[in-house]
Scaffold this motif. Structure first.
Motif, PDB file in Angstrom:
ATOM      1  N   CYS A   1       0.823  -1.220   0.000  1.00 43.72           N
ATOM      2  CA  CYS A   1       0.000   0.000   0.000  1.00 43.72           C
ATOM      3  C   CYS A   1       0.854   1.266   0.000  1.00 43.72           C
ATOM      4  O   CYS A   1       0.458   2.312   0.528  1.00 43.72           O
ATOM      5  N   SER A   2       2.049   1.177  -0.557  1.00 48.10           N
ATOM      6  CA  SER A   2       2.961   2.328  -0.540  1.00 48.10           C
ATOM      7  C   SER A   2       2.420   3.493  -1.362  1.00 48.10           C
ATOM      8  O   SER A   2       1.703   3.296  -2.354  1.00 48.10           O
ATOM      9  N   LEU A   3       2.805   4.719  -0.950  1.00 46.82           N
ATOM     10  CA  LEU A   3       2.345   5.946  -1.609  1.00 46.82           C
ATOM     11  C   LEU A   3       3.519   6.897  -1.776  1.00 46.82           C
ATOM     12  O   LEU A   3       4.371   7.016  -0.882  1.00 46.82           O
ATOM     13  N   ALA A   4       3.579   7.587  -2.904  1.00 45.92           N
ATOM     14  CA  ALA A   4       4.610   8.601  -3.138  1.00 45.92           C
ATOM     15  C   ALA A   4       3.945   9.960  -3.337  1.00 45.92           C
ATOM     16  O   ALA A   4       2.899  10.058  -3.982  1.00 45.92           O
ATOM     17  N   ILE A   5       4.550  10.985  -2.759  1.00 42.27           N
ATOM     18  CA  ILE A   5       4.087  12.359  -2.962  1.00 42.27           C
ATOM     19  C   ILE A   5       5.291  13.169  -3.450  1.00 42.27           C
ATOM     20  O   ILE A   5       6.358  13.146  -2.828  1.00 42.27           O
ATOM     21  N   HIS A   6       5.106  13.869  -4.551  1.00 42.04           N
ATOM     22  CA  HIS A   6       6.192  14.625  -5.162  1.00 42.04           C
ATOM     23  C   HIS A   6       5.988  16.135  -4.949  1.00 42.04           C
ATOM     24  O   HIS A   6       4.898  16.587  -4.636  1.00 42.04           O
ATOM     25  N   ASP A   7       7.092  16.874  -5.157  1.00 38.27           N
ATOM     26  CA  ASP A   7       7.057  18.339  -5.052  1.00 38.27           C
ATOM     27  C   ASP A   7       6.336  18.774  -3.777  1.00 38.27           C
ATOM     28  O   ASP A   7       5.348  19.516  -3.810  1.00 38.27           O
ATOM     29  N   LEU A   8       6.854  18.313  -2.659  1.00 36.42           N
ATOM     30  CA  LEU A   8       6.198  18.557  -1.379  1.00 36.42           C
ATOM     31  C   LEU A   8       6.073  20.044  -1.065  1.00 36.42           C
ATOM     32  O   LEU A   8       6.994  20.834  -1.341  1.00 36.42           O
ATOM     33  N   GLN A   9       4.938  20.402  -0.482  1.00 39.59           N
ATOM     34  CA  GLN A   9       4.684  21.756  -0.026  1.00 39.59           C
ATOM     35  C   GLN A   9       4.491  21.732   1.496  1.00 39.59           C
ATOM     36  O   GLN A   9       4.160  20.688   2.071  1.00 39.59           O
ATOM     37  N   VAL A  10       4.693  22.883   2.111  1.00 43.52           N
ATOM     38  CA  VAL A  10       4.582  22.943   3.569  1.00 43.52           C
ATOM     39  C   VAL A  10       3.194  22.514   4.029  1.00 43.52           C
ATOM     40  O   VAL A  10       3.041  21.850   5.064  1.00 43.52           O
ATOM     41  N   ASN A  11       2.150  22.858   3.260  1.00 41.00           N
ATOM     42  CA  ASN A  11       0.789  22.492   3.685  1.00 41.00           C
ATOM     43  C   ASN A  11       0.474  21.014   3.467  1.00 41.00           C
ATOM     44  O   ASN A  11      -0.638  20.562   3.748  1.00 41.00           O
ATOM     45  N   ASP A  12       1.455  20.225   2.967  1.00 44.50           N
ATOM     46  CA  ASP A  12       1.275  18.771   2.914  1.00 44.50           C
ATOM     47  C   ASP A  12       1.484  18.140   4.285  1.00 44.50           C
ATOM     48  O   ASP A  12       1.191  16.946   4.466  1.00 44.50           O
ATOM     49  N   THR A  13       1.994  18.908   5.226  1.00 42.89           N
ATOM     50  CA  THR A  13       2.163  18.403   6.587  1.00 42.89           C
ATOM     51  C   THR A  13       0.804  17.942   7.134  1.00 42.89           C
ATOM     52  O   THR A  13      -0.202  18.630   6.982  1.00 42.89           O
ATOM     53  N   GLY A  14       0.795  16.768   7.747  1.00 45.42           N
ATOM     54  CA  GLY A  14      -0.459  16.296   8.337  1.00 45.42           C
ATOM     55  C   GLY A  14      -0.523  14.786   8.456  1.00 45.42           C
ATOM     56  O   GLY A  14       0.458  14.070   8.229  1.00 45.42           O
ATOM     57  N   HIS A  15      -1.744  14.278   8.815  1.00 49.40           N
ATOM     58  CA  HIS A  15      -1.994  12.854   9.041  1.00 49.40           C
ATOM     59  C   HIS A  15      -2.537  12.216   7.767  1.00 49.40           C
ATOM     60  O   HIS A  15      -3.464  12.737   7.134  1.00 49.40           O
ATOM     61  N   TYR A  16      -2.005  11.035   7.416  1.00 45.17           N
ATOM     62  CA  TYR A  16      -2.432  10.304   6.229  1.00 45.17           C
ATOM     63  C   TYR A  16      -2.873   8.893   6.623  1.00 45.17           C
ATOM     64  O   TYR A  16      -2.215   8.226   7.436  1.00 45.17           O
ATOM     65  N   TYR A  17      -3.999   8.450   6.036  1.00 41.44           N
ATOM     66  CA  TYR A  17      -4.592   7.156   6.361  1.00 41.44           C
ATOM     67  C   TYR A  17      -4.734   6.317   5.092  1.00 41.44           C
ATOM     68  O   TYR A  17      -4.947   6.848   3.997  1.00 41.44           O
ATOM     69  N   PHE A  18      -4.658   4.979   5.288  1.00 42.86           N
ATOM     70  CA  PHE A  18      -4.864   4.064   4.165  1.00 42.86           C
ATOM     71  C   PHE A  18      -6.189   3.325   4.369  1.00 42.86           C
ATOM     72  O   PHE A  18      -6.543   2.931   5.474  1.00 42.86           O
ATOM     73  N   TRP A  19      -6.923   3.111   3.264  1.00 47.17           N
ATOM     74  CA  TRP A  19      -8.217   2.421   3.289  1.00 47.17           C
ATOM     75  C   TRP A  19      -8.224   1.351   2.202  1.00 47.17           C
ATOM     76  O   TRP A  19      -7.717   1.570   1.101  1.00 47.17           O
ATOM     77  N   PHE A  20      -8.794   0.167   2.532  1.00 45.79           N
ATOM     78  CA  PHE A  20      -8.981  -0.839   1.495  1.00 45.79           C
ATOM     79  C   PHE A  20     -10.313  -1.556   1.715  1.00 45.79           C
ATOM     80  O   PHE A  20     -10.759  -1.765   2.838  1.00 45.79           O
ATOM     81  N   ASP A  21     -10.971  -1.914   0.612  1.00 48.70           N
ATOM     82  CA  ASP A  21     -12.260  -2.609   0.620  1.00 48.70           C
ATOM     83  C   ASP A  21     -12.074  -4.022   0.088  1.00 48.70           C
ATOM     84  O   ASP A  21     -11.396  -4.230  -0.935  1.00 48.70           O
ATOM     85  N   THR A  22     -12.705  -4.980   0.780  1.00 45.78           N
ATOM     86  CA  THR A  22     -12.819  -6.329   0.231  1.00 45.78           C
ATOM     87  C   THR A  22     -14.269  -6.551  -0.185  1.00 45.78           C
ATOM     88  O   THR A  22     -15.104  -5.640  -0.049  1.00 45.78           O
ATOM     89  N   GLN A  23     -14.557  -7.750  -0.665  1.00 44.40           N
ATOM     90  CA  GLN A  23     -15.928  -8.010  -1.052  1.00 44.40           C
ATOM     91  C   GLN A  23     -16.857  -8.082   0.157  1.00 44.40           C
ATOM     92  O   GLN A  23     -18.086  -8.063   0.019  1.00 44.40           O
ATOM     93  N   LYS A  24     -16.242  -8.108   1.378  1.00 43.16           N
ATOM     94  CA  LYS A  24     -17.057  -8.203   2.590  1.00 43.16           C
ATOM     95  C   LYS A  24     -17.018  -6.916   3.418  1.00 43.16           C
ATOM     96  O   LYS A  24     -18.033  -6.461   3.928  1.00 43.16           O
ATOM     97  N   TYR A  25     -15.827  -6.350   3.571  1.00 38.70           N
ATOM     98  CA  TYR A  25     -15.681  -5.227   4.499  1.00 38.70           C
ATOM     99  C   TYR A  25     -14.830  -4.113   3.877  1.00 38.70           C
ATOM    100  O   TYR A  25     -14.068  -4.327   2.937  1.00 38.70           O
TER     101      TYR A  25
END
Length: 325
Positions: A90-114
């Protein structure tokens, strides 16, 4: 009974471990303008199939904490890229970072059940290097210290003067050290701090005299002497000295100001001339400049005047004799 309890505990541990999201670094810190990668893995019970994944950023809206999909944030358009898959990455890349990118990041995934989101989150800090030169104004020979700070702890920083790499952030100031300084995190030298200026002050140097005419000067000709020097602050006092006045080789003051003008050269003006430039840090003399007068013209003038006088006397005597006769 004890064996049954142990089996229940083990089974419960197995179930809880089946749903998980793991971040390699939950508190990354990066420099503005650079890129960052959230290395992430996730797991789920056997038999379930992942249908959808996405990342979101936590933010406060109307006093309530919400998670907004990165794809719905205009500020992340074309800058965020999902590096994972529908399996376990579930890796993520963010490019050309800005100061307002500071903060909390969450990962979400759906299965056929939940649908599951990570209970933990990645907290990203984006910082800018800040440069400081102190003292900002020094004299030649004073110690200068360069200090680069960020809100994150990086291994080391590097310094540039007028975009050129310098080796030592602490040095004894010289004339050529005046300029603009900026710092960067080592390994990310393309992201520089805002520049800060260093001013090195010094007394007059390289004092010289420029003459409008050199060599033997004709009688009655004019000459202009101009005093030049390098100084910071600029020289604000100029004094001229010459041996022509004393006639014995010693120097006496003959003028002041950056320019000395002699409107009509005479024999008594011949001699050595020097200029002294001064600012509040000190003074320095120029090298000597020799002015000479072509005395041949003077002697020729005297000879012509003498001949003219004799011719005039002879003519007058001739006229008197003729008149008397």
């Amino acid at each position: 009974m004890i064996v049954l309890l142990v089996l229940l505990i083990l089974k419960r541990g197995t179930v809880s471990a089946s749903w998980s999201v793991t971040f390699d670094d939950p508190n990354p810190c990066a420099v503005k303008g650079s890129s960052v990668e959230f290395r992430c893995s996730y797991d789920y019970p056997d038999g379930e199939i992942v249908r959808k994944t996405f990342w979101s950023k936590g933010q406060s809206e109307s006093g309530q904490w919400t998670r907004v999909k990165l794809e719905d944030l205009p500020s992340h358009q074309n800058r965020s890229k999902y590096l994972g898959d529908l399996q376990h990455n579930c890796s993520l890349a963010i490019h050309d970072l800005q100061v307002n990118d500071t903060g909390h990041y969450y990962f979400w995934f759906d299965t056929q059940k939940y649908g599951r989101h990570s209970r933990e989150n990645v907290y990203l800090s984006v910082t800018e290097p800040s440069a400081r030169v102190y003292p900002g104004t020094v004299r030649v020979g004073d110690t200068v210290t360069l200090e680069c700070t960020t809100s994150c702890q990086f291994a080391s920083t590097v310094w540039f003067k007028d975009r050129r790499l310098i080796a030592n952030p602490k040095f004894q100031a010289q004339v050529e050290d005046s300029g603009n300084y900026a710092c960067a995190v080592k390994g990310q030298e393309s992201v520089l701090s805002d520049p800060v200026a260093l001013e090195v002050q010094y007394p007059p140097l390289n004092v010289s005299v420029e003459a409008s005419s050199l060599g033997r000067l004709s009688v009655n000709s004019s000459v202009t002497l101009t005093c030049n020097s390098a100084a910071n602050p600029a020289a604000d006092n100029y004094t001229w000295y010459s041996s022509a006045v004393s006639g014995v080789g010693s120097m006496l003051q003959v003028g002041s100001g950056q320019v000395l003008y002699i409107p009509s050269m005479e024999a008594q003006h011949a001699g050595l001339y020097i200029c002294q430039a001064r600012n509040r840090l000190g003074d320095k003399n120029s090298t000597e400049v020799l002015l000479t007068v072509d005395e041949t013209n003077v002697k020729r003038l005297i000879l012509l005047v003498g001949i003219g006088a004799k011719v005039t006397i002879v003519l007058l005597l001739t006229l008197v004799i003729i008149w008397a006769w």
